[in-house]
Motif scaffolding. Structure first.
Motif, PDB file in Angstrom:
ATOM      1  N   LYS A 123      24.778   6.631  34.727  1.00 12.93           N
ATOM      2  CA  LYS A 123      25.528   5.451  34.341  1.00 12.93           C
ATOM      3  C   LYS A 123      25.709   5.311  32.837  1.00 12.93           C
ATOM      4  O   LYS A 123      26.482   4.476  32.392  1.00 12.93           O
ATOM      5  N   TYR A 124      25.021   6.116  32.061  1.00  9.37           N
ATOM      6  CA  TYR A 124      25.085   5.922  30.616  1.00  9.37           C
ATOM      7  C   TYR A 124      24.697   7.205  29.910  1.00  9.37           C
ATOM      8  O   TYR A 124      24.046   8.091  30.465  1.00  9.37           O
ATOM      9  N   LYS A 125      25.100   7.281  28.660  1.00 12.86           N
ATOM     10  CA  LYS A 125      24.648   8.352  27.777  1.00 12.86           C
ATOM     11  C   LYS A 125      23.355   7.902  27.092  1.00 12.86           C
ATOM     12  O   LYS A 125      23.225   6.740  26.705  1.00 12.86           O
ATOM     13  N   ARG A 126      22.462   8.811  26.947  1.00  6.55           N
ATOM     14  CA  ARG A 126      21.185   8.460  26.323  1.00  6.55           C
ATOM     15  C   ARG A 126      21.377   7.947  24.899  1.00  6.55           C
ATOM     16  O   ARG A 126      20.584   7.155  24.402  1.00  6.55           O
ATOM     17  N   SER A 127      22.419   8.409  24.244  1.00  7.26           N
ATOM     18  CA  SER A 127      22.667   7.959  22.874  1.00  7.26           C
ATOM     19  C   SER A 127      23.084   6.488  22.813  1.00  7.26           C
ATOM     20  O   SER A 127      22.910   5.822  21.792  1.00  7.26           O
ATOM     21  N   ALA A 128      23.647   5.954  23.918  1.00  8.19           N
ATOM     22  CA  ALA A 128      24.092   4.560  23.942  1.00  8.19           C
ATOM     23  C   ALA A 128      23.093   3.628  24.617  1.00  8.19           C
ATOM     24  O   ALA A 128      23.025   2.439  24.281  1.00  8.19           O
ATOM     25  N   PHE A 129      22.321   4.170  25.565  1.00  7.41           N
ATOM     26  CA  PHE A 129      21.393   3.316  26.314  1.00  7.41           C
ATOM     27  C   PHE A 129      20.259   4.193  26.823  1.00  7.41           C
ATOM     28  O   PHE A 129      20.496   5.202  27.497  1.00  7.41           O
ATOM     29  N   ASN A 130      19.021   3.807  26.526  1.00  9.79           N
ATOM     30  CA  ASN A 130      17.847   4.571  26.938  1.00  9.79           C
ATOM     31  C   ASN A 130      16.982   3.673  27.807  1.00  9.79           C
ATOM     32  O   ASN A 130      16.265   2.806  27.307  1.00  9.79           O
ATOM     33  N   TYR A 131      17.078   3.897  29.104  1.00 12.01           N
ATOM     34  CA  TYR A 131      16.373   3.014  30.043  1.00 12.01           C
ATOM     35  C   TYR A 131      14.858   3.152  29.903  1.00 12.01           C
ATOM     36  O   TYR A 131      14.127   2.163  29.971  1.00 12.01           O
ATOM     37  N   THR A 132      14.375   4.363  29.727  1.00 12.49           N
ATOM     38  CA  THR A 132      12.923   4.582  29.579  1.00 12.49           C
ATOM     39  C   THR A 132      12.393   3.869  28.350  1.00 12.49           C
ATOM     40  O   THR A 132      11.330   3.218  28.389  1.00 12.49           O
ATOM     41  N   TYR A 133      13.125   3.970  27.261  1.00 10.06           N
ATOM     42  CA  TYR A 133      12.698   3.302  26.029  1.00 10.06           C
ATOM     43  C   TYR A 133      12.691   1.783  26.220  1.00 10.06           C
ATOM     44  O   TYR A 133      11.780   1.087  25.744  1.00 10.06           O
ATOM     45  N   ILE A 134      13.679   1.255  26.929  1.00 12.00           N
ATOM     46  CA  ILE A 134      13.749  -0.195  27.152  1.00 12.00           C
ATOM     47  C   ILE A 134      12.561  -0.669  27.982  1.00 12.00           C
ATOM     48  O   ILE A 134      11.960  -1.716  27.712  1.00 12.00           O
ATOM     49  N   ASN A 135      12.178   0.111  28.992  1.00 14.99           N
ATOM     50  CA  ASN A 135      11.015  -0.267  29.789  1.00 14.99           C
ATOM     51  C   ASN A 135       9.743  -0.248  28.960  1.00 14.99           C
ATOM     52  O   ASN A 135       8.864  -1.093  29.146  1.00 14.99           O
ATOM     53  N   LEU A 154      21.969  -4.982  36.335  1.00 16.83           N
ATOM     54  CA  LEU A 154      23.179  -4.866  37.144  1.00 16.83           C
ATOM     55  C   LEU A 154      23.463  -3.445  37.608  1.00 16.83           C
ATOM     56  O   LEU A 154      24.016  -3.241  38.686  1.00 16.83           O
ATOM     57  N   LEU A 155      23.093  -2.437  36.827  1.00 15.25           N
ATOM     58  CA  LEU A 155      23.466  -1.071  37.158  1.00 15.25           C
ATOM     59  C   LEU A 155      22.299  -0.167  37.519  1.00 15.25           C
ATOM     60  O   LEU A 155      22.507   0.871  38.129  1.00 15.25           O
ATOM     61  N   CYS A 156      21.095  -0.529  37.156  1.00 19.06           N
ATOM     62  CA  CYS A 156      19.952   0.351  37.418  1.00 19.06           C
ATOM     63  C   CYS A 156      19.169  -0.051  38.647  1.00 19.06           C
ATOM     64  O   CYS A 156      18.037   0.398  38.843  1.00 19.06           O
ATOM     65  N   PRO A 288      21.940  17.180  32.098  1.00 16.38           N
ATOM     66  CA  PRO A 288      20.567  16.817  32.496  1.00 16.38           C
ATOM     67  C   PRO A 288      19.881  15.893  31.507  1.00 16.38           C
ATOM     68  O   PRO A 288      18.983  15.126  31.890  1.00 16.38           O
ATOM     69  N   GLU A 289      20.284  15.924  30.252  1.00 16.03           N
ATOM     70  CA  GLU A 289      19.640  15.059  29.258  1.00 16.03           C
ATOM     71  C   GLU A 289      19.971  13.587  29.501  1.00 16.03           C
ATOM     72  O   GLU A 289      19.194  12.717  29.114  1.00 16.03           O
ATOM     73  N   ASP A 290      21.109  13.305  30.128  1.00 14.75           N
ATOM     74  CA  ASP A 290      21.484  11.914  30.399  1.00 14.75           C
ATOM     75  C   ASP A 290      20.922  11.393  31.715  1.00 14.75           C
ATOM     76  O   ASP A 290      21.003  10.192  31.978  1.00 14.75           O
ATOM     77  N   TYR A 291      20.375  12.275  32.530  1.00 15.24           N
ATOM     78  CA  TYR A 291      19.854  11.835  33.829  1.00 15.24           C
ATOM     79  C   TYR A 291      18.501  11.171  33.641  1.00 15.24           C
ATOM     80  O   TYR A 291      17.587  11.726  33.023  1.00 15.24           O
ATOM     81  N   ASP A 292      18.368   9.953  34.154  1.00 16.45           N
ATOM     82  CA  ASP A 292      17.130   9.174  34.023  1.00 16.45           C
ATOM     83  C   ASP A 292      16.713   8.722  35.414  1.00 16.45           C
ATOM     84  O   ASP A 292      17.370   7.876  36.028  1.00 16.45           O
ATOM     85  N   VAL A 293      15.630   9.315  35.913  1.00 13.16           N
ATOM     86  CA  VAL A 293      15.202   9.026  37.275  1.00 13.16           C
ATOM     87  C   VAL A 293      14.723   7.589  37.433  1.00 13.16           C
ATOM     88  O   VAL A 293      14.684   7.049  38.542  1.00 13.16           O
ATOM     89  N   ARG A 294      14.400   6.928  36.328  1.00 17.98           N
ATOM     90  CA  ARG A 294      13.914   5.546  36.434  1.00 17.98           C
ATOM     91  C   ARG A 294      15.069   4.572  36.672  1.00 17.98           C
ATOM     92  O   ARG A 294      14.850   3.463  37.139  1.00 17.98           O
ATOM     93  N   CYS A 295      16.285   4.987  36.330  1.00 18.19           N
ATOM     94  CA  CYS A 295      17.447   4.127  36.582  1.00 18.19           C
ATOM     95  C   CYS A 295      18.029   4.407  37.955  1.00 18.19           C
ATOM     96  O   CYS A 295      18.292   3.490  38.726  1.00 18.19           O
ATOM     97  N   ARG A 296      18.250   5.667  38.294  1.00 12.34           N
ATOM     98  CA  ARG A 296      18.752   6.051  39.603  1.00 12.34           C
ATOM     99  C   ARG A 296      17.920   7.209  40.110  1.00 12.34           C
ATOM    100  O   ARG A 296      17.845   8.260  39.474  1.00 12.34           O
ATOM    101  N   THR A 297      17.301   7.005  41.265  1.00  7.28           N
ATOM    102  CA  THR A 297      16.374   8.017  41.773  1.00  7.28           C
ATOM    103  C   THR A 297      17.089   9.225  42.354  1.00  7.28           C
ATOM    104  O   THR A 297      16.507  10.295  42.469  1.00  7.28           O
ATOM    105  N   ILE A 298      18.357   9.063  42.746  1.00  7.88           N
ATOM    106  CA  ILE A 298      19.118  10.160  43.346  1.00  7.88           C
ATOM    107  C   ILE A 298      20.263  10.508  42.413  1.00  7.88           C
ATOM    108  O   ILE A 298      21.034   9.643  41.992  1.00  7.88           O
ATOM    109  N   GLY A 299      20.393  11.783  42.080  1.00 10.04           N
ATOM    110  CA  GLY A 299      21.456  12.220  41.193  1.00 10.04           C
ATOM    111  C   GLY A 299      22.719  12.572  41.950  1.00 10.04           C
ATOM    112  O   GLY A 299      22.849  12.360  43.155  1.00 10.04           O
ATOM    113  N   GLY A 300      23.679  13.132  41.224  1.00 11.06           N
ATOM    114  CA  GLY A 300      24.931  13.531  41.842  1.00 11.06           C
ATOM    115  C   GLY A 300      26.002  12.467  41.697  1.00 11.06           C
ATOM    116  O   GLY A 300      26.024  11.689  40.736  1.00 11.06           O
ATOM    117  N   PHE A 301      26.904  12.406  42.692  1.00  7.39           N
ATOM    118  CA  PHE A 301      28.051  11.508  42.645  1.00  7.39           C
ATOM    119  C   PHE A 301      28.225  10.816  43.998  1.00  7.39           C
ATOM    120  O   PHE A 301      27.872  11.366  45.043  1.00  7.39           O
TER     121      PHE A 301
END
Length: 545
Positions: A123-135, A154-156, A288-301
């Motif tokens: 849902k986001y680029k790590r450069s714009a939003f870092n869910y792990t850092y926010i937690n 709303l999105l995670c 893979p660098e933008d994939y954050d399992v803490r926001c969405r546990t399942i990858g893909g589309f």
């Protein structure tokens, strides 16, 4: 003198009694005469009518037991006939519609290729939003911006309640969704009709759904889907859905189809044909660098095939296209039409709605899914005093993170009402619907998808073709192929099971079977007890005169 007076009085009394007796006798004689006349007239009718059994009841010298038997048999026939006719009427009233197949097949080029809406789980680029850092900041109880709080909720798919969360927000949240989302060029590379095309500049356009920023293909423009007073705010002009410049808009609708004068190259795009070589092929990419399992546990589309005139609801109907897989989707169109005979039936009996019968407030095209979305929008606005960020709106506040509980309760309440109304409808056809009451459209276009998949190892492919440097290096890649399964398909059609003519024919057949009754039998009854009776009475009066 006294005796003479008493005698005369007694004679007068006797004469008055005699007069009364004479009057009573005359009255009874006239009554008996009229009764005999009516009886003889009924016997005449029974002897001449075409109804079975009545002539035996009207014969003069028949024994009483025979008359009773025939009366019982005639009454039993009337009762049995009325019960069977009642069953036919109930069947005609409750199920006047039958679904059958069309007489001929329909080629796929007469319908549009399905609208394809794709949402990345990233849902986001790590450069714009870092869910792990926010937690981590939340654990340390450090303050974060309101925008990041709302994005997280709303999105995670974060169910944790946020203290002091705002009930409403503004369009800056949507702009943040746009800025944080991975760009289209980083996600897709396409092939359409056997030619490689620019996915993001020619085929796909961004759209805002409950999954955030998604991309859609072959969907009508927002100006054609939404009514004049509805907008999709927060996106600039380059993010709006519009037709490619080398195609012209058509006046296609699900009910009327393409106009006869429409060319092959039009929008929404027609089905190019059947088979994998003539469909849509999409190469899906993710960093893979933008994939954050803490926001969405399942990858893909997430992928949804839908009617081009429908607004996609990605959270309700979709199938997954995982990375490192070659997903093949063979599409089989499903069209449900309705015959012209059913237009005179009320919608509650035919179980569908024509476009002219239900005008939506937010949408220009009536479909069941558009109606359900509008019902959800109105219910959310009534209960929560706001609307979700992905909903079409007109100067309505946007729900913030503090309103998510209210929105969830509205969704559960609507689902409960739909179940209750369905149960009421089975019990009573006249029950009032308290829910959305979104019947299917009388002309409905859907797409059934058959999916299969296999391994797609891009590193082995690069190695086999001696590709040493590529923009795909280091990224996870998958492939999605969508095409029509066959060149032609059979449509379904709602038709009239029992019309008025069929109902009258069934009733006439049953009356003829049980009683020998026909239309002329009804004419006989009317004739005998109106015109013929009047002429007989007039003839008797002339004879008396």
């Amino acid at each position: 003198m006294v005796d003479n007076d008493t005698d005369s009085k007694e004679q007068l009394e006797l004469t008055s009694e005699e007069k009364q007796k004479k009057v009573c006798f005359l009255c009874s004689f006239k009554c008996r005469k009229k009764l005999r006349g009516a009886t003889s007239y009924l016997q005449e009718y029974c002897g001449n009518t075409s109804l079975h059994g009545l002539k035996y009841m009207g014969e003069e010298r028949r024994p009483l037991i025979e008359r009773i038997c025939w009366i019982f048999a005639f009454g039993l026939s009337i009762y049995a006939c009325s019960q069977v006719i009642l069953k036919v009427y109930r069947k005609w009233e409750n199920s006047p519609v039958i679904v059958s197949f069309a007489d001929s097949s329909t080629p796929v080029w007469q319908i549009p290729f399905p609208a394809v809406t794709i949402c990345s789980e990233v849902k986001y680029k790590r450069s714009a939003f870092n869910y792990t850092y926010i937690n981590q900041m939340l654990v340390k109880k450090k303050e974060l911006s309101r925008m990041k709080h709302e994005f997280r909720s709303l999105l995670c798919e974060e169910d944790e309640y946020i203290e002091n969360a705002s009930l409403t927000t503004d369009t800056s949240l949507i702009q943040f969704f746009q800025e944080a989302a991975p760009p289209c060029d980083d996600l897709f590379y396409c092939e359409w009709k056997g030619q490689y095309e620019n996915c993001c500049g020619y085929l796909f356009r961004p759209i805002l759904t409950e999954e955030g920023v998604c991309y859609t293909f072959n969907m009508l423009a927002t100006s054609q889907i939404f009514s004049n007073n509805m907008t999709v705010e927060g996106f600039n002009e380059s993010y709006d859905i519009y037709a490619p410049t080398d195609h012209s808009w058509s006046q296609w609708t699900a009910q009327d189809g393409y106009p006869n004068s429409e060319s092959i190259e039009t929008y929404p795009r027609r089905g190019p044909g059947a088979g994998a070589t003539s469909g849509l092929h999409i190469y899906l990419r993710a960093d893979p660098e933008d994939y954050d399992v803490r926001c969405r546990t399942i990858g893909g589309f997430k992928v949804l095939l839908h009617n081009p005139s429908e607004f996609p609801r990605m959270s309700q109907q979709f199938f997954r296209a995982p990375l490192s897989q070659d997903v093949v989707v063979s599409v089989k169109p499903n069209i449900m039409g309705t015959s012209k005979e059913l237009q005179e039936y009320p919608s509650s009996r035919r179980r569908c709605l024509f476009q002219r019968e239900r005008h939506l407030q937010f949408f220009t095209h009536y479909t069941q899914r558009n109606c359900e979305l509008e019902c959800f929008v109105n219910a959310t606005l009534r209960s929560c005093q706001c609307m979700m960020f992905f909903m079409p709106r007109h100067e309505f506040p946007i729900c913030g993170a503090g309103s998510l509980t209210c929105v969830k309760n509205v969704t559960e309440q609507l689902q409960y009402l739909e179940i209750v109304n369905a149960m009421k409808l089975e019990r009573s056809k006249e029950s009032k619907n308290e829910g959305c009451n979104c019947l299917p459209a009388c002309t409905e276009l859907n797409y059934d998808a058959e999916t299969s998949m296999g391994e797609f190892d891009v590193e082995k492919i690069f190695e086999a073709f001696n590709v040493t440097e590529s923009e795909y290096t280091g990224k996870k890649i998958g492939k999605l192929s969508i095409f029509f399964k066959e060149w032609q398909f059979i449509t379904s059609r709602r038709g009239e099971l029992y019309g008025q003519t069929d109902f009258l024919a069934n009733c006439g057949g049953l009356l003829g079977l049980f009683m020998g009754f026909s239309f002329l039998s009804l004419v006989e009854i009317v004739y005998f007890f109106t015109l013929r009776l009047f002429n007989n009475l007039r003839g008797k009066r002339r004879k008396q005169k």
